[in-house]
Design an enzyme around this catalytic site. Structure first.
Site, PDB file in Angstrom:
ATOM      1  N   PRO A   1      65.428  29.704  54.681  1.00  0.00           N
ATOM      2  CA  PRO A   1      66.799  29.470  55.154  1.00  0.00           C
ATOM      3  C   PRO A   1      66.811  29.012  56.610  1.00  0.00           C
ATOM      4  CG  PRO A   1      66.441  31.797  54.561  1.00  0.00           C
ATOM      5  CD  PRO A   1      65.136  31.106  54.384  1.00  0.00           C
ATOM      6  N   ASP A   2      67.818  28.200  56.983  1.00  0.00           N
ATOM      7  CA  ASP A   2      67.939  27.868  58.412  1.00  0.00           C
ATOM      8  C   ASP A   2      68.655  29.035  59.098  1.00  0.00           C
ATOM      9  OD1 ASP A   2      70.635  27.569  57.880  1.00  0.00           O
ATOM     10  OD2 ASP A   2      70.722  25.422  58.279  1.00  0.00           O
ATOM     11  N   PHE A   3      69.082  28.858  60.331  1.00  0.00           N
ATOM     12  CA  PHE A   3      69.665  29.983  61.069  1.00  0.00           C
ATOM     13  C   PHE A   3      71.188  29.988  61.031  1.00  0.00           C
ATOM     14  CE2 PHE A   3      65.476  29.290  62.743  1.00  0.00           C
ATOM     15  CZ  PHE A   3      64.982  30.570  62.814  1.00  0.00           C
ATOM     16  N   ARG A   4      71.798  28.810  61.239  1.00  0.00           N
ATOM     17  CA  ARG A   4      73.228  28.793  61.536  1.00  0.00           C
ATOM     18  C   ARG A   4      74.113  28.199  60.450  1.00  0.00           C
ATOM     19  NH1 ARG A   4      70.287  28.129  65.954  1.00  0.00           N
ATOM     20  NH2 ARG A   4      70.560  29.712  67.583  1.00  0.00           N
TER      21      ARG A   4
ATOM     22  N   ASN B   1      60.428  24.912  64.753  1.00  0.00           N
ATOM     23  CA  ASN B   1      60.144  25.808  63.632  1.00  0.00           C
ATOM     24  C   ASN B   1      58.870  26.615  63.841  1.00  0.00           C
ATOM     25  OD1 ASN B   1      62.391  24.675  62.587  1.00  0.00           O
ATOM     26  ND2 ASN B   1      61.325  23.282  61.199  1.00  0.00           N
TER      27      ASN B   1
ATOM     28  N   ASP C   1      57.373  27.946  61.163  1.00  0.00           N
ATOM     29  CA  ASP C   1      56.784  28.050  59.817  1.00  0.00           C
ATOM     30  C   ASP C   1      55.460  27.289  59.660  1.00  0.00           C
ATOM     31  OD1 ASP C   1      57.574  25.329  59.548  1.00  0.00           O
ATOM     32  OD2 ASP C   1      59.502  25.898  58.694  1.00  0.00           O
TER      33      ASP C   1
ATOM     34  N   LYS D   1      72.783  17.466  58.161  1.00  0.00           N
ATOM     35  CA  LYS D   1      73.969  17.604  57.312  1.00  0.00           C
ATOM     36  C   LYS D   1      75.260  17.458  58.098  1.00  0.00           C
ATOM     37  CE  LYS D   1      72.212  19.871  53.281  1.00  0.00           C
ATOM     38  NZ  LYS D   1      72.035  21.095  52.520  1.00  0.00           N
TER      39      LYS D   1
HETATM   40  P1  OAD Z   1      70.009  25.819  62.917  1.00  0.00           P
HETATM   41  O1  OAD Z   1      70.130  26.733  61.756  1.00  0.00           O
HETATM   42  O2  OAD Z   1      70.745  26.166  64.158  1.00  0.00           O
HETATM   43  O3  OAD Z   1      70.470  24.350  62.482  1.00  0.00           O
HETATM   44  C1  OAD Z   1      70.009  23.750  61.313  1.00  0.00           C
HETATM   45  C2  OAD Z   1      70.724  22.401  61.140  1.00  0.00           C
HETATM   46  O4  OAD Z   1      70.150  21.744  60.025  1.00  0.00           O
HETATM   47  C3  OAD Z   1      72.218  22.516  60.864  1.00  0.00           C
HETATM   48  O5  OAD Z   1      72.903  21.558  61.643  1.00  0.00           O
HETATM   49  C4  OAD Z   1      72.334  22.236  59.366  1.00  0.00           C
HETATM   50  O6  OAD Z   1      73.538  21.578  59.035  1.00  0.00           O
HETATM   51  C5  OAD Z   1      71.161  21.304  59.147  1.00  0.00           C
HETATM   52  N1  OAD Z   1      70.577  21.362  57.785  1.00  0.00           N
HETATM   53  C6  OAD Z   1      70.361  22.450  57.007  1.00  0.00           C
HETATM   54  N2  OAD Z   1      69.727  22.112  55.866  1.00  0.00           N
HETATM   55  C7  OAD Z   1      69.526  20.772  55.916  1.00  0.00           C
HETATM   56  C8  OAD Z   1      68.923  19.825  55.052  1.00  0.00           C
HETATM   57  N3  OAD Z   1      68.373  20.176  53.883  1.00  0.00           N
HETATM   58  N4  OAD Z   1      68.912  18.530  55.427  1.00  0.00           N
HETATM   59  C9  OAD Z   1      69.470  18.133  56.617  1.00  0.00           C
HETATM   60  N5  OAD Z   1      70.041  18.982  57.480  1.00  0.00           N
HETATM   61  C10 OAD Z   1      70.068  20.291  57.159  1.00  0.00           C
HETATM   62  O7  OAD Z   1      68.439  25.658  63.203  1.00  0.00           O
HETATM   63  P2  OAD Z   1      67.727  25.139  64.536  1.00  0.00           P
HETATM   64  O8  OAD Z   1      68.524  24.072  65.195  1.00  0.00           O
HETATM   65  O9  OAD Z   1      66.327  24.838  64.183  1.00  0.00           O
HETATM   66  O10 OAD Z   1      64.768  30.193  67.379  1.00  0.00           O
HETATM   67  O11 OAD Z   1      67.770  26.451  65.441  1.00  0.00           O
HETATM   68  C11 OAD Z   1      67.202  26.440  66.728  1.00  0.00           C
HETATM   69  C12 OAD Z   1      66.599  27.775  67.080  1.00  0.00           C
HETATM   70  O12 OAD Z   1      67.560  28.802  66.905  1.00  0.00           O
HETATM   71  C13 OAD Z   1      65.453  28.182  66.161  1.00  0.00           C
HETATM   72  O13 OAD Z   1      64.221  27.661  66.582  1.00  0.00           O
HETATM   73  C14 OAD Z   1      65.465  29.692  66.227  1.00  0.00           C
HETATM   74  C15 OAD Z   1      66.937  29.967  66.334  1.00  0.00           C
HETATM   75  O14 OAD Z   1      67.281  31.073  67.105  1.00  0.00           O
HETATM   76  C16 OAD Z   1      63.636  30.933  67.155  1.00  0.00           C
HETATM   77  O15 OAD Z   1      63.135  31.087  66.069  1.00  0.00           O
HETATM   78  C17 OAD Z   1      63.028  31.543  68.349  1.00  0.00           C
END
Ligand code: OAD
Length: 342
Positions: free
Chosen positions: A35-38, A109, A111, A233
């Site tokens: 899963p992503d974060f936000r 990332n 991962d 996205k």
């Molecule tokens: P976020 O979860 O903040 O953002 C992910 C982005 O990817 C969002 O804009 C989603 O819309 C988009 N997204 C999700 N799935 C997608 C897909 N299949 N194709 C295209 N876009 C997609 O993640 P990050 O920006 O990586 O810190 O977050 C930054 C940092 O915040 C991370 O490195 C983490 C967190 O706190 C640490 O782990 C230390």
């Protein structure tokens, strides 16, 4: 679905042999089941409420970790590298490396899926660190990786072998500085970008909300003479002010790569890379079907089990204390009825 006209423009840029720089985040790994974060509902931060955190990002906050490392260890078990197969987006980076077009991969990332896909470490800048090494947060002593992994999977908290301090993987927490390599390599690359001819570089920003600095400022620092692509996205950060040289695809990152490779005539090469790697990565058959939504359910279940276990442990301790107190009462009453003989 990405408009063909725009795909063709990006394909034409790639055919002109640019140096490609990626700037990526959690969104490129959701296809691997992480899963992503936000993202609303499916993002990790939305699903961590049951860990009783003061706020979701506390799980990666160094001050909070010092007082309560448990939530981080609960999450680490779920996110620990080695359980996931890279996505098509990661293999596209490897394909560009094979075609001598890859210049750099800046990733937020932890991962390590860029490495698993076969991208050489010299191209990768892990801006937020990784699980590769662990250190004591008190005395700085390195902690062996195998021991650390065992503790994580047994859901126990490792302690420094030298000073008994808390041990943390070299992931950059909120409140900590980024690795020097991030600043050094970006300085070098920025100089190259500034000295480059128009369109000599192509930067591809993907799967990131561009909310965490300093990483979030990278795309805005790219000189206006160089072409930028956003694959995400949603429209984010500096891409909210579209530049003349920008191409934006508000798409799923893997679907975008498939469509782009179709236009480029590279689809077979990409699929070969994916299939060969999957054969090599042990256990991928069972892992590849899990989606990031499934993973969120796993994480919720793990958190619930952990809380149940803690509750039972707490109850056991209360029972033991009650029993001790009862025994004490019995002793007291015995002492009252049986006067001590002198
Ligand atoms: P976020 O979860 O903040 O953002 C992910 C982005 O990817 C969002 O804009 C989603 O819309 C988009 N997204 C999700 N799935 C997608 C897909 N299949 N194709 C295209 N876009 C997609 O993640 P990050 O920006 O990586 O810190 O977050 C930054 C940092 O915040 C991370 O490195 C983490 C967190 O706190 C640490 O782990 C230390």
């Amino acid at each position: 679905m990405a408009p063909q006209k725009d795909l063709q423009k990006v394909a034409a840029i790639l055919k002109s042999n640019p140096k490609v720089i990626f700037m990526v985040g959690a969104g490129i790994s959701t296809g691997a089941g992480i899963p992503d974060f936000r993202s609303p509902k499916t993002g990790l931060y939305h699903n961590l409420q049951s860990l009783n955190l003061p706020y979701a990002e506390a799980v990666f906050d160094i001050q909070f970790f010092q007082t309560n490392p448990k939530p981080f260890y609960t999450l680490s078990k779920e996110l620990y590298p080695g359980q996931f197969v890279p996505t098509k987006f990661h293999f596209f980076m490897k394909l560009l490396q094979d075609k001598k077009l890859l210049h750099r991969v800046y990733t937020q990332n932890i991962d390590t899926l860029e490495r698993v896909a076969g991208v050489d470490g010299k191209y990768i800048v892990e801006a937020h660190g990784s699980f590769a090494e662990n250190h004591c947060i008190k005395c700085g002593e390195e902690y062996p990786g195998d021991d650390f992994k065992k503790y994580v999977f047994d859901q126990k908290i490792p302690k420094c072998k030298k000073c008994k301090g808390l041990v943390k993987p070299d992931i950059v927490f909120f409140g900590e500085g980024l690795p020097e390599r991030f600043f050094d390599v970006w300085d070098e690359d920025l100089e190259l970008l500034q000295d480059a001819k128009d369109g000599e570089f192509l930067t591809i920003t993907a799967g990131t909300s561009l909310t965490v600095y300093p990483f979030a400022s990278l795309p805005s620092e790219v000189p206006k003479t160089q072409k930028r692509v956003l694959v995400n996205k949603e429209r984010v950060g500096d891409f909210k002010n579209k530049r003349e040289n920008d191409h934006m695809f508000l798409d799923d990152s893997d679907e975008f790569i498939e469509a782009l490779c179709d236009v480029l005539g590279w689809r077979k090469e990409l699929d070969n890379l994916v299939n060969n790697a999957k054969k090599e990565i042990k256990g991928s058959e069972t892992l590849e079907n899990e989606t990031s939504e499934d993973k969120v359910i796993d994480i919720k279940e793990d958190i619930k089990n952990e809380l149940d276990r803690e509750e039972k442990q707490g109850k056991k301790e209360v029972d033991e204390i009650t029993k001790d107190l009862e025994n004490l009462d019995i002793e007291k009453s015995k002492n009252k009825t049986t006067p001590k003989s002198i």
